[in-house]
Scaffold this active site. Structure first.
Site, PDB file in Angstrom:
ATOM      1  N   GLY A   1      60.827  19.932   9.253  1.00 53.72           N
ATOM      2  CA  GLY A   1      60.072  20.910   8.471  1.00 53.72           C
ATOM      3  C   GLY A   1      59.593  22.068   9.338  1.00 53.72           C
ATOM      4  N   ASP A   2      59.095  21.758  10.525  1.00 51.00           N
ATOM      5  CA  ASP A   2      58.590  22.823  11.419  1.00 51.00           C
ATOM      6  C   ASP A   2      59.714  23.782  11.808  1.00 51.00           C
ATOM      7  OD1 ASP A   2      56.056  21.733  11.377  1.00 51.00           O
ATOM      8  OD2 ASP A   2      56.360  20.540  13.197  1.00 51.00           O
TER       9      ASP A   2
HETATM   10  P1  ADP Z   1      59.673  17.666   6.572  1.00 50.96           P
HETATM   11  O1  ADP Z   1      59.988  17.371   8.005  1.00 50.96           O
HETATM   12  O2  ADP Z   1      58.542  18.633   6.405  1.00 50.96           O
HETATM   13  O3  ADP Z   1      59.554  16.461   5.679  1.00 50.96           O
HETATM   14  P2  ADP Z   1      62.343  18.003   5.445  1.00 50.96           P
HETATM   15  O4  ADP Z   1      62.670  16.612   5.873  1.00 50.96           O
HETATM   16  O5  ADP Z   1      62.388  18.294   3.975  1.00 50.96           O
HETATM   17  O6  ADP Z   1      60.955  18.506   6.034  1.00 50.96           O
HETATM   18  O7  ADP Z   1      63.391  18.963   6.199  1.00 50.96           O
HETATM   19  C1  ADP Z   1      63.326  20.368   6.194  1.00 50.96           C
HETATM   20  C2  ADP Z   1      64.733  20.929   6.094  1.00 50.96           C
HETATM   21  O8  ADP Z   1      65.510  20.499   7.239  1.00 50.96           O
HETATM   22  C3  ADP Z   1      65.524  20.462   4.863  1.00 50.96           C
HETATM   23  O9  ADP Z   1      65.258  21.301   3.740  1.00 50.96           O
HETATM   24  C4  ADP Z   1      66.964  20.552   5.368  1.00 50.96           C
HETATM   25  O10 ADP Z   1      67.465  21.873   5.258  1.00 50.96           O
HETATM   26  C5  ADP Z   1      66.842  20.184   6.853  1.00 50.96           C
HETATM   27  N1  ADP Z   1      67.063  18.721   7.039  1.00 50.96           N
HETATM   28  C6  ADP Z   1      66.154  17.729   7.080  1.00 50.96           C
HETATM   29  N2  ADP Z   1      66.723  16.503   7.230  1.00 50.96           N
HETATM   30  C7  ADP Z   1      68.056  16.741   7.303  1.00 50.96           C
HETATM   31  C8  ADP Z   1      69.229  15.900   7.450  1.00 50.96           C
HETATM   32  N3  ADP Z   1      69.123  14.569   7.562  1.00 50.96           N
HETATM   33  N4  ADP Z   1      70.443  16.499   7.480  1.00 50.96           N
HETATM   34  C9  ADP Z   1      70.574  17.849   7.374  1.00 50.96           C
HETATM   35  N5  ADP Z   1      69.524  18.699   7.222  1.00 50.96           N
HETATM   36  C10 ADP Z   1      68.285  18.162   7.176  1.00 50.96           C
END
Ligand code: ADP
Length: 306
Positions: free
Chosen positions: A251-252
């Site tokens: 997310g960051d």
């Molecule tokens: P947080 O860390 O705040 O929970 P997310 O997990 O939703 O945020 O991840 C933020 C962004 O990073 C997602 O919208 C996506 O674009 C990318 N991302 C996160 N996890 C993955 C993954 N396993 N594979 C590919 N992209 C990812």
């Protein structure tokens, strides 16, 4: 070139890896120990700097050794730390993290100096805020500081981005001062009060926030990508296919990617595609700041969409 101010937390992540988690009253011999700079504010500032952005951090550290180490780490990444204040007789923010062999973790966050940040700190840095174009915030510093910063930033005509993490309910006074809100699914659930079971719930929850005054919303959905929503339209964006090893700071890094995209004058669609590459690359490496990609890696990344 435009510049950005990040108002937020700096933490030292103390990571103990162990075969088995200790139960209450038990002592175990662990496998390894690492000290990794973190804190959502500092992570987002570093993400922006590594992507080529001109970024200043406003935050507070304690007068222990961790504070100096965190500031040095930011300086090394070319984040301007002139507005990081040292609080006396106070510990720096730390996250004490235990990870077992199955990658289960348990975390204690001690906000320390992050919670000693005051609205005077913001007023003392008002010139720096005025010199910038965008202001980026999260929720690891006192909520009155977040609110005051948003009020001042909007008075000065700045574009404001809020990543509402860790999840907490926010009143309309705060929400209405945010130009771009970037929650993940859990944060969206708490902000909207709507339990999310499927895509329809995500849309409904997102629309509720837009009605309450958020101009633009991006809900990040991990490997499912993200949803962009305004009063007029919505659009889903897919994530890129990568070998994910640790989702810390996904997310960051995504927030950093969006910020730099907008700073460089990209349209929102293009900024989201860029940020999705940044997020994907971040999950291919362990840790928080240790996993944040540099511009070169992002421009060279020819990812396939999931
Ligand atoms: P947080 O860390 O705040 O929970 P997310 O997990 O939703 O945020 O991840 C933020 C962004 O990073 C997602 O919208 C996506 O674009 C990318 N991302 C996160 N996890 C993955 C993954 N396993 N594979 C590919 N992209 C990812």
């Amino acid at each position: 070139m435009s510049s950005v101010v990040v108002v937020g937390s700096l933490n030292m992540d103390l990571v103990a890896s162990t075969k088995m988690m200790p139960r209450a009253g038990e002592t175990v011999i662990g496998a390894s120990f690492q000290q990794i700079p973190g804190g959502k504010g500092a992570n987002q500032a570093v993400a922006i700097a590594r992507l080529g952005g001109n970024v200043r951090m406003i935050g507070t550290v304690g007068d222990d050794g961790f504070g100096d180490t965190l500031v040095e780490a930011l300086n090394k990444d070319k984040v301007d730390t002139a507005s990081v204040r040292k609080e006396n007789d106070c510990s720096t923010g730390v996250a004490v993290i235990t990870v077992d062999e199955q990658a289960n973790n348990s975390i204690i966050v001690i906000p320390g100096a992050n919670y000693r940040m005051t609205i005077e700190d913001i007023d003392n840095c008002i010139d720096q805020i005025n010199e910038s174009d965008l202001v980026v915030l999260q929720l690891e510093v006192p909520i009155e500081v977040v609110k005051h910063t948003l009020v001042k930033a909007k008075e000065l005509g700045k574009y404001t981005i809020l990543n509402p993490a860790p999840a907490q309910y926010l009143d309309n006074d705060i929400i209405s001062k945010v130009d771009l809100l970037i929650p993940n699914e859990t944060e969206l659930e708490i902000l909207s009060g709507i339990t999310i079971k499927d895509q329809n719930d995500i849309l409904e929850a997102g629309r509720k926030l837009v009605v309450s005054g958020v101009k633009e919303l991006i809900v990040t959905l991990g490997e499912q990508g993200c949803l962009y929503l305004t009063e007029k339209e919505y659009k889903y964006f897919k994530a890129y296919k990568v070998n994910a090893v640790d989702t810390t700071a996904a997310g960051d890094s995504f927030v950093g990617g969006i910020t730099i995209g907008l700073m460089n004058g990209l349209e929102m669609d293009q900024a989201i595609e860029f940020a999705s590459k940044v997020g994907a690359l971040a999950v291919t490496k362990q840790g928080a700041q240790s996993s944040l990609p540099y511009l070169e890696a992002v421009t060279q990344f020819e990812g396939e969409l999931l």
